[in-house]
Write an enzyme that holds these catalytic residues in place. Structure first.
Site, PDB file in Angstrom:
ATOM      1  N   GLY A 222       0.993  -1.231  -0.075  1.00  0.00           N
ATOM      2  CA  GLY A 222      -0.036  -0.078   0.086  1.00  0.00           C
ATOM      3  C   GLY A 222       0.736   1.405  -0.139  1.00  0.00           C
ATOM      4  N   ASP A 223       1.814   1.295   0.926  1.00  0.00           N
ATOM      5  CA  ASP A 223       2.924   2.421   0.847  1.00  0.00           C
ATOM      6  C   ASP A 223       3.595   2.677  -0.528  1.00  0.00           C
ATOM      7  OD1 ASP A 223       2.132   1.939   3.361  1.00  0.00           O
ATOM      8  OD2 ASP A 223       4.272   0.870   3.790  1.00  0.00           O
TER       9      ASP A 223
END
Length: 306
Positions: free
Chosen positions: A249-250
C-alpha cells in the site's frame, strides 16, 4: 521538497517457512531485514524514481539506529527525532500458503519529543508537501495529528494522509491534498460499506464533500479508484501470487505520487504506475526490486467512471 513522516517506524523481518507447527522447531529461510515504516517506504520508492525526500520520525535504541543508518547509507536524508525507547521490530511470516503478520505497538514517545518534532516541521522552510503515514506509537494521542495539520495549514504545506486512525474523519476539516483509504478503513472510520461501484461513488463523493481535495481508494486485488472532485477513475489490478502485503500500500501511494504530484493531469499514468508497483511489491519480500513494474503497467486498464 517532499517530507515523509513515520511516527511509528519499524524494522520488518520477512521470513518464509514450509508449514508452521506448534511445539516444534520451525526452520525459516529467505529472511530479509529492512528499515521500514509506511512513510519510510514512500521515501524509498520515490527515491528509486529519483524524487528526493526528507524523512521525519521517532527513532530509538539499536533498531532505530539501524533504520536511520541504513536509510542514510542508501542515500536518503533523515531528520530523526531521537527517543529513549527501542524502535519496534515486526515479523511477516509466509508458511507457503498463508501470510501471518505480527506487528508490535511501538515505542513510547514522551510529550517533549512530540513537541521537538512539531518544531522541526515548523522550521522546515523547504517543505512543500508532507506525507503522513501509519499508526501513532504509545504515548501519542490522536490529537497530535491535528497539531501537525494546523502547522501545515499555517505554512501552506500540502498534506497527504495515509492513516487508519478514526481521527481521519475530523482531519478532513483541514482539507488534506490527498488521502489514501482502503475499503476497511472507509467502513471503520466513516461507517460506509462498499459492496459495488455505486457504493464507491457515494463514498468518494462523501469524502470530497467532507473536505478531502483528492482521494485514492485502494481495494487490493479489486483495483483502485481516484476522485479529484471532477471525475472518478478506476484502475484494474494485476493478478499475482501474494508473498507479503507488508509494503504494498505504501509503495502504491508513492507510485501514484511520483507522477501525480509532478503533474496532476496525468491521472491515468499515475494510477497505472501505482497499481503496477503495488502488485510487484506484494509478490516480493519487503519492497523488492521493481523489475516487473513496466511490464505490469501494460496490463492495467484505466477507465473514467463518471
Amino acid at each position: 521538497m517532499i517530507y515523509t513522516l513515520t511516527t511509528n517506524p519499524a524494522i520488518d523481518m520477512n521470513i518464509t517457512t514450509d508449514g508452521l507447527e506448534p511445539k516444534v522447531v520451525n526452520r525459516t529461510r529467505d529472511t530479509v531485514y529492512t528499515p521500514n515504516g509506511k512513510g519510510l517506504n514512500v521515501s524509498f520508492v520515490l527515491g528509486y524514481y529519483n524524487i528526493p525526500t526528507k524523512i521525519l520520525g521517532f527513532f530509538g535504541g539499536f533498531s532505530g539506529k539501524y533504520i536511520v543508518e541504513e536509510s542514510l547509507k542508501n542515500g536518503y536524508e533523515v531528520l530523526p527525532t531521537w527517543i529513549e525507547d527501542t524502535t519496534r521490530i515486526n515479523i511477516f511470516l509466509f508458511d507457503g500458503e498463508k501470510e501471518y503478520k505480527m506487528v508490535n505497538e511501538g515505542s513510547y514517545v514522551p510529550e517533549s519529543k512530540q513537541t521537538e518534532l512539531l518544531e522541526l516541521i515548523k522550521n522546515a522552510d523547504d517543505m512543500d508537501c508532507l506525507s503522513i503515514s501509519g499508526s501513532l506509537p504509545v504515548g501519542i494521542d490522536s490529537d497530535y495529528y491535528q497539531s501537525i495539520l494546523k502547522v501545515c495549514e499555517e505554512k501552506e504545506v500540502k498534506v497527504i494522509l495515509d492513516i487508519s486512525s478514526k481521527k481521519l474523519k475530523s482531519l478532513l476539516q483541514f482539507h488534506p491534498y490527498l488521502i489514501k483509504p482502503n475499503d476497511e478503513e472507509i467502513k471503520d472510520i466513516f461507517g460506509l460499506i462498499i459492496r459495488d461501484e455505486a457504493d464507491v461513488i457515494d463514498a468518494l463523493e462523501y469524502l470530497y464533500e467532507q473536505g478531502a481535495q483528492n482521494i485514492l481508494l485502494t481495494l487490493g486485488e479489486k483495483g483502485s479508484y481516484f476522485y479529484n472532485g471532477e471525475h472518478i477513475y478506476y484502475a484494474s489490478a494485476v493478478e499475482i501470487e501474494l508473498l507479503s502485503s507488508a509494503c504494498a500500500g505504501d509503495a502504491a501511494l508513492a507510485g501514484f505520487m511520483s507522477i501525480w504530484l509532478m503533474d496532476n493531469t496525468k491521472i491515468e499514468e499515475a494510477l497505472k504506475k501505482s497499481a503496477a508497483i503495488g502488485a510487484n511489491v506484494a509478490e516480493s519480500n519487503a519492497l523488492g526490486d521493481f523489475k516487473k513494474v513496466e511490464n505490469y503497467k501494460d496490463k492495467i486498464h484505466v477507465r473514467m467512471v463518471k
